[in-house]
Every structure is written in structure tokens, then in C-alpha cells.
Scaffold this active site. Structure first.
Site, mmCIF file in Angstrom:
data_model
loop_
_atom_site.group_PDB
_atom_site.id
_atom_site.type_symbol
_atom_site.label_atom_id
_atom_site.label_comp_id
_atom_site.label_asym_id
_atom_site.label_seq_id
_atom_site.Cartn_x
_atom_site.Cartn_y
_atom_site.Cartn_z
ATOM 1 C CB SER A 442 -25.345 -14.301 35.688
ATOM 2 O OG SER A 442 -25.931 -14.583 34.451
ATOM 3 C CG HIS A 703 -28.597 -18.916 24.261
ATOM 4 N ND1 HIS A 703 -29.857 -18.365 24.286
ATOM 5 C CD2 HIS A 703 -28.478 -19.635 25.395
ATOM 6 C CE1 HIS A 703 -30.477 -18.751 25.384
ATOM 7 N NE2 HIS A 703 -29.669 -19.517 26.080
#
Ligand code: GLN
Ligand code: ZN
Length: 763
Positions: A442, A703
Site C-alpha cells: 500500500s 508506524h
């Protein structure tokens, strides 16, 4: 008379009210008073929803996590947040979420710069708790204010309150000794605080306390078994009755221990361990209550009430007053109210029960046991009719799928040749440089992408308009990757809202709820799709997007699919066939997609298995069976391709030691994993196993918004090359980039590509 009770209720709210209130408070858009008022309102509503039960849980409500609540209750705050100025609730959120020193919250400057507590999965659920932290000197001190306030609230509302706490042994077992000390040594210091708590509750007029010890359904060594005896013998003197609650699995060799602890009652999961109930009754001293969890707290299906009564009635006869019934575990793990669902297919809906409906079922069972089945004749007949309809429905049973499963040959999961031969052919075809670079799939889900999707879903944008918007994103993504100089490109997954939902929506046998949210952690919820029937793939699901991306570049574009095990583990699945059978159907359906991609000229195909590890059963003894069928499902999906087609898989976690043989058994040509935070140490597992295929150890943590440096990536890859031959290493981020901004992705990936060039130059 059978007592009916509940172990816990979902706290998030039928419309996720708690989520929105928390997020608004954290943003500073609403006050602490507004948040606490909403909490009180939800508790009141949820207690009303449980009216008619003989005992109702209190203390199961939490602003973030029930384990963190327990840590506060026991005065066990991590050292790094002690002495914080300010309000208890703020300190609580500070432990839960961390706090930056630059933030705008109160006391950021003086008490900021704090890391969030570590999170991990609550047993085998998708719920994540904040891990209690210990060291050899951890002190405990009772702080019961929150629990007592909720108790007083409940009592003022006339609720028959049963406070719920986590038991001392489970509390220690699920925590982490930061200094490597023996957690069990803390038991002695912990027990007086529990005793004080129980006596305090007794002082408030509490008769029963539910003390959760789910660790009893796992394998315990002698020290931990012994801890149970120590703990409950010491708590025996307290003036409340303890209902020791176990759930999520089977007591097995711990049954004798559990049955004989000096408590007033034992709750067991009769969904997961119906066979264990009879032997347990024989072990159980005759003064003890036996609470049977007969309604599944982990799935969304209607209970077969008549069959449950067939089984329960003789037990009720035998146990009399000693029999209690409840859901198998807290209802935290199911959505709140089926009645909210307005778009769900009515036929599928008629087979389902969410938390409120499960409580209705419990009331019906209770009444039937008390007053006879005739007293609930209509309810039982309606339940039987719904179940019969489900059993007979052609929506559930698809003969074509069953025939395909029956036909599927044993060799379906085998590649044509071994890795070495395949690798040579793939190298000749793909002509990749050493240390090939790629990404996990993604790219940023931008506001424009989300907007186009919601317009399309709302019917305000037609398919050609939507397709054009997605193609524009894909083209941008390919362009950026070419400019960056990546070697194996991806299309970027613009068209996917979620890696499971996207496939579920296109497969027959899946349904979707509108409000079927389940708390994952804090304010975060997931809405698992509902796998209700035989799975088939009416048409290709991804080929159009991948081939479009491939048409824009001469570099290889990697097809991107979610694997069968992950689809299964992140869905509510059927209870009328084994999980392995549903998984095999998924495998066959995704296999067709793999073969269609190959036929369309896609040479590299990635099959994500992010959730393979989390499906591991609670007991190690059951791991081999799960791993066998899970790996076989992956192999069926992946291995129908020619030697030249390169299969990738991706797993975003970092513990492979105990499953490395199964990972190798998947036989993917390339596996990409999360490693950056472990400093490549987790590659040791691959090294000592002599993992034979290619590996892309993630080189930076997606993250975090931090941009990795080229030097750091080179350093990590050099560490990797000490463990895995360089010729079998890839370079990629830890996971997909959908939550990042383009402004972060471009510099991060250019550092990554530059690192690859440096490494190649030193070869
Ligand atoms: N292909 C997916 C992505 O990049 C994989 C995500 C995951 O493993 N969680 O988003
Ligand atoms: Zn991942």
C-alpha cells in the site's frame, strides 16, 4: 433455580460513542466532564440492557483497557509515569497512549516525553491490552476509587452488581518483568492488596466477585499451578464469594486444580470445552457453583437454544441451585446490537445474534430452565426455525464449491520444482539487481482516494468516474516508484479500504455489517466481515488494477492479494464447519485469482499472511494441527503457478522462532517481515533454521513518521547479511505505507534505494 449472569459487556457503545468521545477529549475538543458524563451514561445504558439478569458485571467498563484499569487498581504504574502532576484520568491516558513533551496537553512540558505502554493481544482475541510492567521491587497499593465509584453508581441504579477483576495469577502471567526478574516472586506482595480489595467490596455489600483467571486454559508449569493454590488459599478468608472465571479454551490438565481451589464458584467455557464439563462436575466439590458459558461470546451466530437445553436440563436437574449460566466469555468481543443493522441481507441477519441478542438468548434459556420450555415456546420455535433455515439455505451451501473442495487433489499445494530451480528461472526472467528493492503493497491513502471511495459508495460517483480516479492514483504511484528507482513496483492499493474487507466484498459467502464494531484497543475498533457460507469467487478481483499498473511501466509490478489464513482470522467465521474447511475454500478462491494474475502476465505475486501467527491456538499442543492446515491453505493458494512466477508473502510481526519450520514450509520464493525494531535479531531464527528462500527484512518502521537514514539502513542490511547470504536478501519497509503521507514516503524510500545502491557498490 438457575442463576443467569454476564461476564462483561462491550463498552464502546452501539454507535461507538465512547470512541468518538475519547478522540474528541484527546484532541482537546471536549472537556473531562463531558467524557466522564458519557462514561456514566454508557454504563447506565448497558446495565439497563442487562436487566433481568441475576448478576450484572460492574467494573468491566473502561476508558481504555480493563488490564490497565487493573494496574491502576493495584497501584502498579510504570516507573516512568510516577509523580506526574495532574489528574488521574490524564495519567491513565498518559500510560495508555504515551505523551510527547511538545504536545499541547496539560503538563506536557513538565511530564511529557513518555512512551506508551506496550500492547499485546488478549489471549487469542483481537483485543489488545496494555501490558503490566514489573520489576523485582514493584510495590502494590490499593486504589479502588474508580471501581467503588462504579459500584456505587450501579447500586444506586438497583443493579445486582458483581464486580469483575482480573485474578492475581493471570495478572502476573500476562505482564512483563522489565528487569528479567521472576514475576511470581511478586505474588506475596500482591495478595494483601487483593485481600484488601475484596474486603473493601464486601464492606460495600457485594456478595459475589468475578475474578478472571483465563490463564488456566493454557499450559502452566508447576510454579504457576502452585501460585494458584497459594493465591486462593490466602484469599479464602475474604468476606466475598469468588466466582473464578476461565474462558477462551479448555482446562484440561488444570481441571483438577481449578475445581479444587477454595472459591465459591467456577465459570468455564462450555462452548470451547463442552466435553470437559461432565468430568469437571465429578471433580467439583458439591458446595460449589458451576457457571457454564453456553452462549458463544466470540462469534455472532444464534445459539441453538433447543440443543443447549437438551444438554443443560439434565445438568440443571443434577446441580440444582449450583448451576449458573452465562455467555462463554465477556461480550467485549462481539458487536452490540444486531437491530442497528439496516442493510444486512435479511436472510443472513436472521441467523445472527450480537451482544444484546445473546443476552436475550440467555434470558430464554434461564426461563426455560426455571419454568419449563413451554414458558418460552414461541422463542424456542422461532430460534429453531431460524437455525433450520440456515442449515438448509442455498446461500450457505454451494454444491459447486463443495465439489471443487472434494476434487482438489493432494498435490495442489506443491510447486513444480524446488526453490533453487525456480529461483534461477525467476532471475533469468526478472533480471533484478542484487539487494532488490520493493515495498509491501500500500501507498498513502490520501484524502482524495477516500473521498472518491465514499462518493462511489454513496452512489454519487459512477463506476467509470471511480475507476478513473483510482487509475489516476495508480498512475501517480507507479510514476513515483519509477522516479525513486525501486525494482519491483506495486500498484499501491488505492482501491482498497481494508485488506480483508476488499476481498470479502467480492467473494460469495461473505456479508458485511454497518455497525458490527468490536474494540481492538483504546478507541480503535475493527468491523470483521461475516463469513457465512461456502466461498466462491464470481470473477477476478484485482486483475484489472494490476494489469493497468503493469501497462504503465517496464519494471515488474507485484500483484497483491490477502491470503486465506488472514482472511479467515480477521473475519467472524462459520460455526457449522471446522475453521480449516472454511480456510480451504478461501484458499481455492484466492488460488483462482493467483492463476488469473499469472495468465494476465503478472510475474510477481504477493500473498499477505499478516494474521497467520495470531491464529495460533492458546495451547502449544494444538499448534501443529493449526499450522498444518494453515500452511497447506497458503500453499494451495500460492503454488499452482509456473516456476517463473515469483511468489512473495508478507508477515508483519517479529516472532518466528517457534514457527519457523512452518514458515519455511509455505515455500514462498520471497518473504518480507517486520524487523527494523528488533535490530535484525529476529533473523537469527531464519539463520539457525537455515531458511532456504529469499527474505526481505523490513529496514524501517512504517508506524513512525521518522525518516530513516541511508546509513542506518546499510547498517541494518549488513547485520542481515551476517545471517542470510546477501544473494537472498531484499530491501523493503516493515509493512505497507497506507497510513503515511507522501511527504514522508518519498524521502524514506529514497534513503532506502540509496542504501541499496551503496550495498551493491560494496559487493
Ligand atoms: N499489502 C498490505 C499493505 O501494504 C499488507 C498489510 C499488512 O500486512 N498488514 O498494506
Ligand atoms: Zn505488514
Amino acid at each position: 433455580m438457575t442463576t443467569i449472569h454476564n461476564l462483561g459487556f462491550p463498552r464502546i457503545g452501539a454507535r461507538r460513542e465512547l470512541k468518538f468521545a475519547l478522540e474528541s477529549y484527546w484532541k482537546g475538543a471536549s472537556s473531562r466532564d463531558e467524557l466522564t458524563a458519557l462514561g456514566a451514561q454508557l454504563r447506565q445504558r448497558h446495565w439497563q440492557d442487562q436487566a433481568g439478569l441475576d448478576l450484572v458485571p460492574v467494573g468491566d467498563f473502561s476508558f481504555y483497557d480493563q488490564v490497565l484499569d487493573m494496574s491502576f487498581l493495584l497501584g502498579n504504574l510504570p516507573e516512568r509515569v510516577q509523580g506526574f502532576h495532574g489528574d488521574v484520568l490524564d495519567n491513565y491516558f498518559r500510560v495508555a497512549r504515551g505523551r510527547s513533551a511538545q504536545g499541547t496537553e496539560d503538563h506536557s512540558a513538565c511530564c511529557g516525553g513518555v512512551a506508551a505502554g506496550e500492547m499485546t493481544k488478549w489471549f487469542d482475541t483481537n483485543y489488545h491490552y496494555i501490558v503490566p510492567e514489573f520489576n523485582a521491587a514493584t510495590p502494590f497499593k490499593l486504589d479502588a476509587a474508580r471501581l467503588l465509584a462504579q459500584l456505587a453508581e450501579a447500586q444506586a441504579q438497583g443493579v445486582k452488581a458483581k464486580p469483575v477483576i482480573i485474578g492475581p495469577v493471570t495478572y502476573l502471567a500476562i505482564g512483563k518483568a522489565k528487569d528479567g526478574s521472576n514475576k511470581l516472586a511478586l505474588l506475596e506482595r500482591l495478595l494483601p492488596v487483593y485481600a484488601e480489595l475484596l474486603d473493601t467490596l464486601a464492606g460495600q455489600g457485594v456478595e459475589w466477585v468475578q475474578i478472571d483467571e483465563p490463564i488456566l486454559v493454557t499450559e502452566l508449569d508447576a510454579d504457576w499451578q502452585h501460585a494458584f493454590n497459594t493465591a486462593y488459599h490466602q484469599l479464602k478468608a475474604c468476606r466475598v464469594k469468588l466466582l473464578l472465571a476461565t474462558y477462551f479454551g479448555q482446562l484440561q490438565e488444570n481441571a483438577y486444580l481449578a475445581a479444587n481451589l477454595p472459591v465459591a464458584g467456577l465459570h468455564v467455557d462450555a462452548i470451547n470445552d463442552r466435553e470437559g464439563v461432565q468430568p469437571l462436575i465429578n471433580l467439583l466439590p458439591t458446595h460449589k457453583v458451576l457457571s457454564l458459558g453456553v452462549i458463544n461470546g466470540r462469534n455472532i451466530w444464534k445459539t441453538d437454544l433447543n440443543a443447549t437445553l437438551d444438554w443443560l436440563e439434565p445438568l440443571a436437574e443434577r446441580l440444582g441451585e449450583r448451576l449458573w449460566i452465562a455467555p462463554s466469555c465477556s461480550l467485549l468481543h462481539v458487536p452490540v446490537d444486531l437491530a442497528s443493522e439496516k442493510k444486512l441481507d435479511p436472510e443472513v441477519k436472521s441467523w445472527l445474534a450480537f451482544a444484546l441478542q445473546k443476552l436475550d438468548e440467555l434470558r430464554v434459556l434461564g426461563k426455560a430452565l426455571r419454568d419449563g420450555r413451554d414458558a418460552v415456546k414461541a422463542e424456542l420455535a422461532a430460534n429453531a426455525a431460524a437455525l433450520a433455515a440456515r442449515r438448509a439455505s442455498p446461500r450457505v451451501h454451494n454444491p459447486a464449491v463443495q465439489a471443487a473442495v472434494a476434487r482438489s487433489a493432494a498435490g495442489l499445494g506443491r510447486r513444480e520444482s524446488a526453490y533453487a530451480q525456480r529461483a534461477a528461472k525467476q532471475a533469468a526472467l526478472l533480471k533484478l539487481p542484487a539487494y532488490p528493492t520493493t515495498t509491501i503493497g500500500s501507498f498513502p491513502q490520501t484524502a482524495e482516494i477516500r473521498h472518491a471511495r465514499s462518493e462511489f459508495k454513496a452512489g454519487r460517483l459512477d463506476y467509470p468516474g471511480y475507476q478513473a480516479a483510482m487509475r489516476a492514483e495508480i498512475a501517480r504511484c507507479v510514476r513515483e516508484q519509477e522516479a525513486l528507482g525501486l525494482d519491483v513496483l506495486v500498484h499501491g492499493e488505492a482501491e482498497r479500504n481494508d485488506m480483508v474487507e476488499y476481498f470479502g466484498e467480492q467473494l460469495d459467502g461473505y456479508a458485511f455489517s454497518q455497525f458490527g464494531w468490536v474494540q481492538s484497543y483504546g478507541s480503535r475498533c475493527v468491523k470483521p466481515p461475516i463469513l457465512f457460507g461456502d466461498i466462491s469467487r464470481p470473477q477476478p478481483m484485482t486483475v484489472e488494477w494490476i494489469t493497468y499498473a503493469q501497462s504503465l511501466t517496464a519494471k515488474p509490478v507485484k500483484g497483491m492479494l490477502t491470503g486465506p489464513v488472514t482472511l479467515l482470522n480477521w473475519s467472524f467465521v462459520r460455526d457449522d464447519q471446522p475453521r480449516s474447511a472454511s480456510c480451504k475454500q478461501l484458499a481455492l478462491a484466492i488460488r483462482e485469482e493467483v492463476l488469473d494474475l499469472e495468465r494476465a502476465g503478472v510475474h510477481v505475486i504477493q500473498i499477505d499472511e499478516a494474521a497467520l501467527r495470531e491464529g495460533l491456538p492458546l495451547r502449544k499442543a494444538q499448534w501443529p494441527e493449526y499450522l498444518d492446515w494453515a500452511v497447506e491453505s497458503f500453499r494451495i493458494t500460492a503454488n499452482g503457478v509456473r516456476d517463473e512466477t515469483q511468489i512473495h508473502t508478507h508477515m508483519c510481526y517479529s516472532e518466528f522462532n517457534d514457527i519457523i519450520a512452518s514458515i519455511a514450509g509455505m515455500d514462498a520464493d520471497v518473504i518480507t517481515i517486520e524487523t527494523s525494531r528488533s535490530d535484525m535479531e529476529l533473523l537469527d531464527a531464519f539463520d539457525s533454521f537455515q531458511y532456504p528462500n529469499e527474505i526481505g527484512p523490513g529496514v524501517y518502521d512504517i508506524h513512525s513518521p521518522n525518516i530513516p537514514t541511508q546509513e542506518r539502513i546499510v547498517q541494518l542490511m549488513q547485520k542481515a547479511a551476517e545471517r542470510i547470504p546477501a544473494a537472498r536478501l531484499w530491501i523493503n519497509p516493515d509493512c505497507g505505507l497506507k497510513t503515511r503521507q507522501w511527504a514522508e514516503v518519498i524521502p524514506a524510500l529514497s534513503e532506502m534505494v540509496a542504501a541499496a545502491k551503496t550495498l551493491r557498490a560494496c559487493m
